[in-house]
Design a protein around this motif. Structure first.
Motif, PDB file in Angstrom:
ATOM      1  N   SER A 160       0.836  -1.210   0.000  1.00 26.41           N
ATOM      2  CA  SER A 160       0.000   0.000   0.000  1.00 26.41           C
ATOM      3  C   SER A 160       0.865   1.251   0.000  1.00 26.41           C
ATOM      4  O   SER A 160       0.560   2.239  -0.687  1.00 26.41           O
ATOM      5  N   PHE A 161       1.933   1.210   0.773  1.00 23.57           N
ATOM      6  CA  PHE A 161       2.856   2.341   0.826  1.00 23.57           C
ATOM      7  C   PHE A 161       3.473   2.588  -0.544  1.00 23.57           C
ATOM      8  O   PHE A 161       3.597   3.731  -0.997  1.00 23.57           O
ATOM      9  N   ALA A 162       3.840   1.500  -1.229  1.00 21.63           N
ATOM     10  CA  ALA A 162       4.434   1.620  -2.562  1.00 21.63           C
ATOM     11  C   ALA A 162       3.449   2.266  -3.531  1.00 21.63           C
ATOM     12  O   ALA A 162       3.829   3.107  -4.358  1.00 21.63           O
ATOM     13  N   LYS A 163       2.181   1.887  -3.428  1.00 18.75           N
ATOM     14  CA  LYS A 163       1.161   2.465  -4.312  1.00 18.75           C
ATOM     15  C   LYS A 163       1.008   3.960  -4.057  1.00 18.75           C
ATOM     16  O   LYS A 163       0.938   4.769  -4.992  1.00 18.75           O
ATOM     17  N   VAL A 389      11.047  -0.449  -4.930  1.00 25.67           N
ATOM     18  CA  VAL A 389      11.683  -1.401  -4.034  1.00 25.67           C
ATOM     19  C   VAL A 389      10.741  -1.799  -2.902  1.00 25.67           C
ATOM     20  O   VAL A 389      10.693  -2.961  -2.487  1.00 25.67           O
ATOM     21  N   ALA A 390       9.955  -0.850  -2.398  1.00 30.15           N
ATOM     22  CA  ALA A 390       9.037  -1.155  -1.290  1.00 30.15           C
ATOM     23  C   ALA A 390       8.012  -2.199  -1.697  1.00 30.15           C
ATOM     24  O   ALA A 390       7.609  -3.046  -0.894  1.00 30.15           O
ATOM     25  N   GLU A 391       7.606  -2.162  -2.946  1.00 26.99           N
ATOM     26  CA  GLU A 391       6.594  -3.095  -3.432  1.00 26.99           C
ATOM     27  C   GLU A 391       7.078  -4.537  -3.369  1.00 26.99           C
ATOM     28  O   GLU A 391       6.286  -5.471  -3.185  1.00 26.99           O
ATOM     29  N   LYS A 392       8.399  -4.743  -3.498  1.00 32.33           N
ATOM     30  CA  LYS A 392       8.931  -6.097  -3.589  1.00 32.33           C
ATOM     31  C   LYS A 392       9.626  -6.571  -2.313  1.00 32.33           C
ATOM     32  O   LYS A 392      10.016  -7.735  -2.224  1.00 32.33           O
ATOM     33  N   LEU A 393       9.822  -5.670  -1.354  1.00 30.04           N
ATOM     34  CA  LEU A 393      10.527  -6.059  -0.138  1.00 30.04           C
ATOM     35  C   LEU A 393       9.711  -7.059   0.681  1.00 30.04           C
ATOM     36  O   LEU A 393       8.490  -7.021   0.708  1.00 30.04           O
ATOM     37  N   GLU A 394      10.445  -7.950   1.357  1.00 27.89           N
ATOM     38  CA  GLU A 394       9.807  -8.923   2.240  1.00 27.89           C
ATOM     39  C   GLU A 394      10.075  -8.543   3.689  1.00 27.89           C
ATOM     40  O   GLU A 394      11.105  -7.967   4.014  1.00 27.89           O
ATOM     41  N   THR A 395       9.142  -8.895   4.553  1.00 27.74           N
ATOM     42  CA  THR A 395       9.244  -8.542   5.966  1.00 27.74           C
ATOM     43  C   THR A 395       9.297  -9.808   6.818  1.00 27.74           C
ATOM     44  O   THR A 395       9.383 -10.919   6.301  1.00 27.74           O
ATOM     45  N   THR A 396       9.211  -9.646   8.125  1.00 26.10           N
ATOM     46  CA  THR A 396       9.257 -10.777   9.051  1.00 26.10           C
ATOM     47  C   THR A 396       7.866 -11.316   9.361  1.00 26.10           C
ATOM     48  O   THR A 396       7.699 -12.066  10.330  1.00 26.10           O
ATOM     49  N   LYS A 397       6.886 -10.973   8.556  1.00 23.27           N
ATOM     50  CA  LYS A 397       5.515 -11.437   8.789  1.00 23.27           C
ATOM     51  C   LYS A 397       5.491 -12.957   8.946  1.00 23.27           C
ATOM     52  O   LYS A 397       6.046 -13.698   8.143  1.00 23.27           O
TER      53      LYS A 397
END
Length: 671
Positions: A160-163, A389-397
């Protein structure tokens, strides 16, 4: 072509490929010789090296002479170290161990050195990282932020942030985040995008503001410095049509005059509809649901998809939501926060803009800027790049155990690398290359043996060891079945096959023991060992300082051997499995001499190679090549060239005859 070998590498290589130029440290060999050449030590070393002449408890007692009370006079491996180092003469076990590290040819040593160097370098990265974890990283740094370059300091709702970032176009100036939310900073950004103030200029004029003068003001000054200034304070002639910079009928500030920031904010509030769309077109943005151009300065309306997940830090450094849901505010002064859903914990961050924009707009922008500033290299990117880059980053979810970490590297991990894995002798448990194969270079041993030889040699010079030497000589003679110490007599009457009676003797006149005959060597040697134990106890009582110092010497020697035996498997060194005759390993060693020489660390490859170099042309060439490595680094650091390297080729210049792969014209016609 330019080569990678120098004359000294060539000379060293010629020797190494012929298994010359490298050996056990000459200094170590000399120190062993100095110690074992003392008469008493020479005699007992011989007996220990031939301990298979006795058996059972006799052999056990031999390996434990004096129960360790004066080990420097026995040259035994101390009982506590025998399980790892082995039983027998310490100098013999040391020589055996050093020879196993050196190997039957230089290729073996080259493999061992390479493995040891790689092991120490890799291990020390982990150990030093553990030591530096708390000082390098903020202790309360969120693991997500480490994984994402701190983008999740702003929000974890990355898609959502990337959008929203993509929709914002060029609205955000990441090179000036401290001025985010400042109307004058917006004018400066807009002017740079458009080369002027299209659309906005008409509205400024309607408000009595000269657009050209305003542009001059924001380009020549820091927007934060003039946001609350009045025209007369700017001394910018022609900035506005009114003396005070704005139409006197507008809402006044506390001092009765409207500042530039407030005037521009009010102007932006008048831009709607198609004009607002044109403003967005200039900015390259496509933010939905905007009502006026003022909304371009409201993060809640710019980040329509992700605003509920936007985060920042309060003044205590605690991460909080900028727009928490269900937040209620009781005081009348916080009405703007109540309407916007803004977090009161962040109130006051944008105080410098309070006279220009609503307080929640000022504070929310500064809160957003505070978190965006954590992104690595934020000043050099655009919203489009950040969005991509934000659209493709992975997190610790979904990684609950990781999410619950109080700090990125917990104390248990730090403790493991520092106190469990980090067992080297360097700083903070870091490994030295000598922790793996230092014995071959005499690391620790040369110093300890030199001291040992001096201590024991001084006692020998005093004649204090004469009686002990006499006892050791008696034992040696029993081991050797020397004349007067052994007889073999055929049994009478003779048998078929013949049998014999063996007898061992202790002749009269030997120190500390009575003359006698014995039916086995064990029995005779037991008597001598008992006398030796008495003599050692007496010498230890007479010379307690020397007894203590030699104990330290021999303990340190064994500790070094044990350290290496423990670390060798970790480095992948199993001496019995190392291949012989590997010339590529030798050539690799030669090629790496400059790098090894440039390693000036304690117990490093440079020190090891310098100490195993033989005292001949090839050994000296090796040392010269090591020095070249250090000099090359110094010359390169000073940007000074060199002409050390010899031209070479990796393939022969002769050409092979390969099959024809092209067609003639006639052949082509037939295709």
């Amino acid at each position: 072509m330019a080569g990678i070998l120098t004359p000294m590498q060539m000379n060293a290589g010629a020797g190494l490929l012929q298994n010359s130029g490298i050996g056990i440290s000459p200094a170590l060999t000399a120190s062993i010789s100095a110690y074992t050449s003392i008469e008493a030590i020479s005699l007992i070393t011989y007996c220990l090296d031939n301990a298979d002449k006795v058996s059972g408890t006799t052999q056990d007692n031999l390996y434990n002479l004096g129960a360790g009370v004066f080990p420097g006079l026995t040259n035994i491996v101390l009982p506590a170290d025998q399980a790892v180092v082995g039983k027998g003469a310490l100098t013999s076990k040391l020589t055996e161990h050093a020879n196993s590290l050196l190997g039957a040819d230089v290729g073996v040593f080259a493999q061992h050195l390479s493995l040891a160097s790689s092991f120490t370098a890799s291990s020390n990265e982990f150990i030093s990282s553990a030591s530096n974890a708390d000082s390098t990283l903020e202790i309360n740094t969120d693991v997500n932020n480490l994984l994402t370059g701190a983008i999740t300091d702003t929000t974890v709702a990355l898609p959502s942030f990337a959008k929203d970032l993509l929709n914002s176009g060029n609205l955000l100036n990441y090179n000036d985040l401290r001025n985010i939310g400042n109307p004058l900073s917006f004018i400066k950004l807009y002017q740079r995008q458009a080369g002027g103030l299209p659309v906005i200029d008409d509205y400024l004029r309607e408000q009595g503001i000269n657009p050209s003068g305003l542009v001059n003001a924001v380009l020549l000054s820091d927007p934060s410095a003039i946001v609350n200034s009045q025209v007369k304070d700017l001394t910018a002639e022609g900035l506005v049509n009114y003396e005070d910079g704005v139409n006197p009928s507008d809402i006044a500030t506390t001092d009765g005059k409207k500042g530039l920031g407030q005037a521009v904010w009010d102007t932006l509030g008048l831009i709607t509809g198609d004009d607002l769309a044109n403003v967005q077109n200039v900015l390259g943005s496509s933010i939905p649901y905007l009502k006026t151009a003022q909304d371009l300065l409201d993060p809640r309306k710019v980040f329509t998809e992700s605003y509920k997940g936007l985060k920042s830090f309060n003044n205590d450094g605690v991460t909080v939501l900028i727009y928490p849901e269900g937040k209620t505010v009781d005081t009348d002064t916080d009405i703007f926060y109540e309407e916007a859903g803004f977090n009161p914990e962040l109130q006051g961050l944008g105080q410098s803009l309070y006279l220009a924009v609503p307080e929640y707009i000022a504070d929310s922008n500064q809160a957003l800027g505070r978190s965006l500033q954590q992104v690595k290299d934020i000043f050099n990117i655009t919203s489009q790049q950040l969005s991509a880059v934000a659209e493709k980053l992975e997190t610790t979810k979904g990684l609950d155990a990781v999410i619950e970490l109080e700090k990125p590297v917990p104390d248990s991990t730090i403790d493991y690398f520092k106190n469990v894995y980090g067992t080297g002798s360097g700083t903070n448990g870091q490994f030295l290359v000598t922790d793996v194969l230092g014995s071959v270079a005499g690391y620790t041993h040369t110093t300890e043996l030199t001291q040992l030889a001096e201590t024991v040699g001084a006692l020998d010079d005093l004649g204090a060891l004469d009686n002990l030497a006499n006892l050791y000589e008696t034992m040696k003679n029993l081991f050797d079945d020397a004349a007067g110490y052994y007889t073999i007599v055929p049994v009478v009457p003779p048998t078929v096959p013949p049998t014999y009676t063996e007898t061992w003797y202790i002749p009269a006149g030997r120190y500390g023991v009575s003359a006698g005959s014995f039916g086995s060597r064990n029995a005779a040697v037991d008597v001598v060992i008992a006398a030796i134990d008495v003599e050692l106890a007496s010498l230890a009582a007479t010379y307690p300082d020397q007894a203590a110092s030699t104990t330290v010497n021999m303990t340190n020697i064994s500790a070094q051997i044990k350290r290496e035996i423990d670390n060798m498997p970790k480095a992948g060194i199993v001496t019995d499995d190392t291949q012989l005759g590997i010339k590529t390993a030798v050539m690799g060693l030669v090629n790496n001499l400059h790098d090894y020489g440039a390693d000036e660390s304690l117990g490093g490859t440079g020190w090891i190679l310098e100490n195993v170099a033989e005292d001949n042309f090839y050994g000296e060439s090796l040392i010269a090549a090591l020095r070249e490595g250090r000099n090359l680094r110094r010359l390169n650091n000073a940007s000074i060239g060199n002409s050390l390297f010899i031209d070479s080729q990796t393939r022969t210049q002769q050409r092979a005859t390969l099959k024809d792969s092209t067609y003639s014209v006639d052949e082509a016609k037939d295709l």
